[in-house]
Design a protein around this motif. Sequence first.
Motif, mmCIF file in Angstrom:
data_model
loop_
_atom_site.group_PDB
_atom_site.id
_atom_site.type_symbol
_atom_site.label_atom_id
_atom_site.label_comp_id
_atom_site.label_asym_id
_atom_site.label_seq_id
_atom_site.Cartn_x
_atom_site.Cartn_y
_atom_site.Cartn_z
ATOM 1 N N TYR A 175 0.882 -1.173 0.000
ATOM 2 C CA TYR A 175 0.000 0.000 0.000
ATOM 3 C C TYR A 175 0.913 1.214 0.000
ATOM 4 C CZ TYR A 175 -3.878 -3.041 1.406
ATOM 5 O OH TYR A 175 -4.838 -4.030 1.462
ATOM 6 N N GLY A 176 0.892 1.982 -1.075
ATOM 7 C CA GLY A 176 1.807 3.117 -1.181
ATOM 8 C C GLY A 176 3.233 2.600 -1.134
ATOM 9 N N GLN A 177 4.013 3.093 -0.175
ATOM 10 C CA GLN A 177 5.405 2.676 -0.016
ATOM 11 C C GLN A 177 5.603 1.594 1.043
ATOM 12 O OE1 GLN A 177 7.971 3.758 -2.003
ATOM 13 N NE2 GLN A 177 6.270 4.647 -3.138
ATOM 14 N N GLN A 178 4.520 1.115 1.640
ATOM 15 C CA GLN A 178 4.621 0.166 2.757
ATOM 16 C C GLN A 178 4.261 -1.247 2.314
ATOM 17 O OE1 GLN A 178 5.323 1.011 6.282
ATOM 18 N NE2 GLN A 178 5.749 -1.156 6.101
ATOM 19 N N ARG A 179 5.148 -2.178 2.572
ATOM 20 C CA ARG A 179 4.878 -3.585 2.286
ATOM 21 C C ARG A 179 4.351 -4.247 3.554
ATOM 22 N NH1 ARG A 179 9.693 -6.942 0.319
ATOM 23 N NH2 ARG A 179 9.257 -5.787 -1.560
ATOM 24 N N PHE A 180 3.259 -4.988 3.392
ATOM 25 C CA PHE A 180 2.681 -5.762 4.487
ATOM 26 C C PHE A 180 2.637 -7.226 4.099
ATOM 27 C CE2 PHE A 180 0.778 -1.559 5.032
ATOM 28 C CZ PHE A 180 0.898 -1.350 6.397
ATOM 29 N N TYR A 181 2.619 -8.085 5.097
ATOM 30 C CA TYR A 181 2.378 -9.506 4.919
ATOM 31 C C TYR A 181 0.971 -9.726 5.456
ATOM 32 C CZ TYR A 181 7.346 -9.514 4.139
ATOM 33 O OH TYR A 181 8.589 -9.251 3.636
ATOM 34 N N VAL A 182 0.098 -10.283 4.615
ATOM 35 C CA VAL A 182 -1.315 -10.369 4.937
ATOM 36 C C VAL A 182 -1.714 -11.823 5.142
ATOM 37 C CG1 VAL A 182 -3.649 -9.798 4.168
ATOM 38 C CG2 VAL A 182 -1.721 -8.327 3.517
ATOM 39 N N ALA A 183 -2.298 -12.098 6.310
ATOM 40 C CA ALA A 183 -2.837 -13.424 6.617
ATOM 41 C C ALA A 183 -4.351 -13.332 6.516
ATOM 42 C CB ALA A 183 -2.422 -13.849 8.025
ATOM 43 N N SER A 184 -4.957 -14.237 5.745
ATOM 44 C CA SER A 184 -6.402 -14.219 5.538
ATOM 45 C C SER A 184 -6.971 -15.619 5.661
ATOM 46 C CB SER A 184 -6.754 -13.711 4.131
ATOM 47 O OG SER A 184 -6.197 -12.470 3.879
ATOM 48 N N ASP A 185 -8.197 -15.668 6.158
ATOM 49 C CA ASP A 185 -8.988 -16.891 6.116
ATOM 50 C C ASP A 185 -10.172 -16.570 5.224
ATOM 51 O OD1 ASP A 185 -10.598 -19.076 6.396
ATOM 52 O OD2 ASP A 185 -10.744 -18.974 8.573
ATOM 53 N N LEU B 117 -10.616 -3.824 1.464
ATOM 54 C CA LEU B 117 -9.758 -2.994 2.308
ATOM 55 C C LEU B 117 -8.917 -2.123 1.393
ATOM 56 C CD1 LEU B 117 -8.626 -2.359 5.188
ATOM 57 C CD2 LEU B 117 -6.854 -4.061 4.688
ATOM 58 N N ARG B 118 -8.918 -0.827 1.668
ATOM 59 C CA ARG B 118 -8.097 0.069 0.851
ATOM 60 C C ARG B 118 -7.448 1.131 1.732
ATOM 61 N NH1 ARG B 118 -13.316 1.333 0.267
ATOM 62 N NH2 ARG B 118 -13.949 3.510 0.364
ATOM 63 N N ALA B 119 -6.246 1.505 1.358
ATOM 64 C CA ALA B 119 -5.568 2.617 2.028
ATOM 65 C C ALA B 119 -6.125 3.894 1.410
ATOM 66 C CB ALA B 119 -4.060 2.526 1.822
ATOM 67 N N VAL B 120 -6.519 4.851 2.263
ATOM 68 C CA VAL B 120 -7.169 6.056 1.743
ATOM 69 C C VAL B 120 -6.418 7.341 2.060
ATOM 70 C CG1 VAL B 120 -9.470 5.033 1.728
ATOM 71 C CG2 VAL B 120 -8.687 6.239 3.765
ATOM 72 N N LYS B 121 -5.451 7.252 2.962
ATOM 73 C CA LYS B 121 -4.698 8.448 3.341
ATOM 74 C C LYS B 121 -3.241 8.052 3.536
ATOM 75 C CE LYS B 121 -4.887 12.149 6.785
ATOM 76 N NZ LYS B 121 -5.546 12.573 8.027
ATOM 77 N N PHE B 122 -2.328 8.867 2.978
ATOM 78 C CA PHE B 122 -0.895 8.578 3.041
ATOM 79 C C PHE B 122 -0.153 9.796 3.558
ATOM 80 C CE2 PHE B 122 -2.733 5.906 -0.201
ATOM 81 C CZ PHE B 122 -2.123 4.681 -0.013
ATOM 82 N N SER C 73 -12.301 -0.263 5.492
ATOM 83 C CA SER C 73 -12.843 -1.559 5.070
ATOM 84 C C SER C 73 -14.356 -1.431 4.958
ATOM 85 C CB SER C 73 -12.464 -2.669 6.051
ATOM 86 O OG SER C 73 -13.152 -2.519 7.277
ATOM 87 N N VAL C 74 -14.907 -2.150 3.980
ATOM 88 C CA VAL C 74 -16.356 -2.183 3.774
ATOM 89 C C VAL C 74 -16.750 -3.633 3.555
ATOM 90 C CG1 VAL C 74 -18.275 -1.380 2.326
ATOM 91 C CG2 VAL C 74 -16.286 0.095 2.678
ATOM 92 N N ASP C 75 -17.855 -4.047 4.217
ATOM 93 C CA ASP C 75 -18.321 -5.409 3.986
ATOM 94 C C ASP C 75 -19.364 -5.415 2.872
ATOM 95 O OD1 ASP C 75 -20.716 -4.507 5.112
ATOM 96 O OD2 ASP C 75 -20.835 -6.102 6.590
ATOM 97 N N GLN C 76 -19.729 -6.613 2.446
ATOM 98 C CA GLN C 76 -20.814 -6.755 1.481
ATOM 99 C C GLN C 76 -21.990 -7.322 2.252
ATOM 100 O OE1 GLN C 76 -19.836 -8.618 -2.222
ATOM 101 N NE2 GLN C 76 -21.952 -9.161 -2.623
ATOM 102 N N ALA C 77 -22.989 -6.495 2.483
ATOM 103 C CA ALA C 77 -24.132 -6.886 3.302
ATOM 104 C C ALA C 77 -25.145 -7.680 2.482
ATOM 105 C CB ALA C 77 -24.799 -5.639 3.870
ATOM 106 N N PRO C 78 -25.904 -8.543 3.167
ATOM 107 C CA PRO C 78 -26.997 -9.241 2.483
ATOM 108 C C PRO C 78 -28.053 -8.217 2.040
ATOM 109 C CG PRO C 78 -26.571 -10.195 4.661
ATOM 110 C CD PRO C 78 -25.767 -8.941 4.556
#
Length: 174
Positions: free
Chosen positions: A61-71, A103-108, A119-124
């Motif tokens: 995201y931008g100049q920052q590298r993250f390691y992302v764990a997801s289920d 999930l999105r980065a919105v401010k740097f 973050s935004v979910d997808q609602a029923p």
Amino acid sequence: MSAKTPNIPCCIAFAAALAGMQGSAFAAEQECYPSVERYMIQTFGDHYVDDENLIVRERTYGQQRFYVASDITPGTNHAEVLFKRTQQNRFCIALSTSMMAELRAVKFDSLGYPQEFVSVDQAPPGMPQQEVTYSLNAERTAFYAATCKEITFKGTRQVKKAVSCGAFFTLRRP
């Protein structure tokens, strides 16, 4: 069902691991591991690699590298944990999300490092969407759930209503 967490679906184990974090609102000490793999083993067991729904990947995201764990077991909405490498063998949790679809980065900052995520979910159908804004803490080590909103639609118009972030995270607990 996961072979690593007998009688407990993977996504419930992941949610249980996140439950105390409240969107990375760390109390006293940031949670760090010698590797992201160590976190995965501690959370899901030695054979987490056998489950195609448990994934670890790098994301920038931008100049920052993250390691992302997801289920990704739940499908549309899932939780993610973003780790920041702070030393050679030290990976610290920078952000743990509520269940979300995007999930999105919105401010740097001026150097291109993230200061805020949304973050935004997808609602029923017929249910409000949930939006969480995560802000970087004063120590610049982790993001916390700063504001939470329910999004409803009145025709084509989007209406956002502020709600307690505690409600979003409490609902996710098994």
